[in-house]
Design an enzyme around this catalytic site. Structure first.
Site, PDB file in Angstrom:
ATOM      1  N   HIS A 104      20.969  24.504   4.576  1.00 49.24           N
ATOM      2  CA  HIS A 104      22.259  24.248   5.065  1.00 49.24           C
ATOM      3  C   HIS A 104      22.796  22.606   5.016  1.00 49.24           C
ATOM      4  CE1 HIS A 104      19.765  22.038   8.471  1.00 49.24           C
ATOM      5  NE2 HIS A 104      20.835  21.216   8.292  1.00 49.24           N
ATOM      6  N   ASP A 134      15.719  28.504   5.733  1.00 48.14           N
ATOM      7  CA  ASP A 134      16.540  27.279   5.759  1.00 48.14           C
ATOM      8  C   ASP A 134      15.831  26.235   4.665  1.00 48.14           C
ATOM      9  OD1 ASP A 134      18.690  25.733   5.927  1.00 48.14           O
ATOM     10  OD2 ASP A 134      18.171  24.791   7.936  1.00 48.14           O
ATOM     11  N   SER A 208      17.973  16.262   8.429  1.00 44.31           N
ATOM     12  CA  SER A 208      17.550  17.703   7.981  1.00 44.31           C
ATOM     13  C   SER A 208      17.003  17.569   6.655  1.00 44.31           C
ATOM     14  CB  SER A 208      18.933  18.522   8.174  1.00 44.31           C
ATOM     15  OG  SER A 208      19.327  18.822   9.266  1.00 44.31           O
ATOM     16  N   ILE A 226      17.733  20.375  15.829  1.00 41.76           N
ATOM     17  CA  ILE A 226      17.460  19.647  16.917  1.00 41.76           C
ATOM     18  C   ILE A 226      18.053  20.575  18.142  1.00 41.76           C
ATOM     19  CG2 ILE A 226      17.211  17.536  16.083  1.00 41.76           C
ATOM     20  CD1 ILE A 226      20.182  16.739  17.082  1.00 41.76           C
ATOM     21  N   LEU A 263       6.177  46.219   4.280  1.00 46.81           N
ATOM     22  CA  LEU A 263       4.864  46.621   4.536  1.00 46.81           C
ATOM     23  C   LEU A 263       5.016  47.931   5.122  1.00 46.81           C
ATOM     24  CD1 LEU A 263       1.760  46.399   4.476  1.00 46.81           C
ATOM     25  CD2 LEU A 263       2.135  44.933   7.015  1.00 46.81           C
TER      26      LEU A 263
END
Length: 453
Positions: A104, A134, A208, A226, A263
């Site tokens: 992001h 992310d 970040s 957060i 799987l």
């Protein structure tokens, strides 16, 4: 008196540190005052500031649509303004110039500038990114870099001391400290694959992509999110664990993307009552609820009611943990599961397969998700009657839909927490005019959430 207090503090810190922390540089050599400064001198050069340049459309004005008006005032055909934002990153490979950060942070970036602690600046190239975790990987051409050692986040315990390093609010490199508040946090709808380390070390916007470091100077997490009503830290921050970040890093280096497979087995958490009924000693692990025919799970001999307690030699905490571990294994690679069946330990080996390819008819382009096409799940499809949703049939490479992380074969089952069962319901849900679109979708055996603003 001061010397006695300092000595007592050193003794307390030594006793309180997690096992295996080693000898720590608690004194800065200036009067014997306890300090983490020597540790930080070693690790902070590996944490970088990231400046991102993006372009966003200028608010539409009817006059902008008049060609004469545009020529008279020299307004470009694609009116847009430049925006800059700040984030953080971590050098994880000095020889190759690899820098880990958050997806992001660099999403939709036109230009990414990496600033080192010594103030050198480099334009970064995107190696690859994975919206599901992310995580993104950048590369810079630079010499004399210093990288952080990757630690094993699976060895963390609640209460271990940690240090967060990043670029909060674009101020420049900042260090905060705290402890591990919780492990294995999921269900927050922040990312698709959630296994967060929670910490009370202050993490703010701009942190970040920065580093969460243990007191051995090892990278054990990538700071990501957060929870705070004001948008700033209230002592609840989250980091992607280093084990997950390392798995994503390896695939981004090899393929430029994360190639997830299936799987073919669904699992559930083990409740206390279920553990008692099955005669299990604890609720740790994940119980297999169903196995798809002809899937890798079936070929490996996995059966419903089997309890998965280990994955490639590492303990499995719950169903989400199992899902995350499977999601980090590339297509074609083999895995080993430790099982309990009727109380007896077993081992099953399986090879991760490609997601099911489902034929589709009657595609419709979705304007809000440029580059993606969807269709209803038709009779004759292996999924018909089993799953209610909308099938993503095609996604153009590097289109907005692709960059948001949507892939062919995804099944969209909800928009903004409302179920969708057909293309018609899907299109109707998009017409509500909400500025944020939160897609709930299935990819193989896994459920993801993708937020589009």
């Amino acid at each position: 008196m001061t010397k006695l207090l300092s000595a007592a503090l050193v003794v307390w810190l030594t006793l309180a540190l997690p096992a295996g922390a080693g000898i720590l540089p608690l004194s800065d050599g200036k009067g014997g005052i306890p300090s983490l400064a020597p540790l930080l001198q070693d690790v902070t050069p590996a944490v970088v500031n990231i400046s991102v340049l993006t372009r966003s459309a200028i608010e539409d004005n009817p006059l902008f649509r008049d060609p004469f008006f545009r020529r008279f005032f020299n307004i470009p055909d694609q009116a847009a303004r430049q925006e800059r934002s700040a984030g953080s990153g971590v050098i994880v490979d000095a020889a190759n110039g690899y820098v880990l950060t958050n997806h992001h942070v660099i999403k939709n970036a036109q230009q990414v500038i990496v600033t080192l602690k010594d103030r050198r600046q480099f334009q970064a190239k995107l190696v690859g990114m994975d919206p599901g975790t992310d995580i993104a990987l950048l590369k810079i051409e630079a010499r004399n870099l210093q990288a952080l050692r990757l630690g094993d986040s699976d060895l963390l315990n609640v209460g271990d001391f940690v240090v967060a390093i990043g670029n909060p609010f674009g101020l420049g490199q900042t260090v905060t400290s705290g402890i591990v508040s919780a492990l294995g946090r999921s269900g927050l709808d922040i990312e698709g694959y959630e296994d967060f380390i929670q910490t009370d070390a202050s993490i703010n916007p701009g942190n970040s992509g920065g580093a969460l470091v243990n007191l051995k100077g090892e990278l054990i997490g990538i700071n990501t999110a957060i929870i705070g009503p004001s948008g700033a830290s209230v002592g609840i921050g989250f980091a992607v664990p280093s084990v997950m970040a390392k798995a994503v890093l390896d695939q981004l280096v090899r393929f430029g993307e994360v190639r997830r497979g299936r799987l073919g087995a669904s699992s559930e958490d083990i409740t206390y009552d279920l553990a008692m009924a099955l005669g299990l000693a604890s609720t740790e692990g994940a119980i297999i609820s169903s196995v798809d025919p002809s899937s890798p799970a079936e070929k490996a001999g996995i059966k419903p009611r089997d309890v998965v307690v280990a994955f490639n030699g590492r303990a499995v905490r719950n169903s989400a943990d199992l899902r995350n571990k499977i999601g980090m294994v590339p297509i074609g690679e083999s895995i080993e599961l430790g099982l309990l069946r009727d109380g007896r330990p077993l081992t099953a080996k399986a090879q991760i397969a490609k997601p099911l390819e489902v034929p589709s008819i009657s595609e419709e382009t979705v304007p809000q998700l440029a580059g993606a096409s969807v269709a209803n799940i038709k009779p004759g499809s292996p999924l018909h009657g089993k799953i209610e949703g909308v099938l993503v049939t095609k996604v153009e490479a590097n289109s907005p839909a692709w960059l948001h992380g949507i892939r062919p074969g995804d099944i969209i089952i909800g928009i903004n927490r409302r179920k969708v069962r057909s293309v018609q319901e899907f299109l109707a849900a998009l017409k509500t005019g909400e500025s944020v679109i939160m897609l709930s979708l299935l990819r193989g055996d896994f459920r993801l959430t993708i937020v589009i603003r």
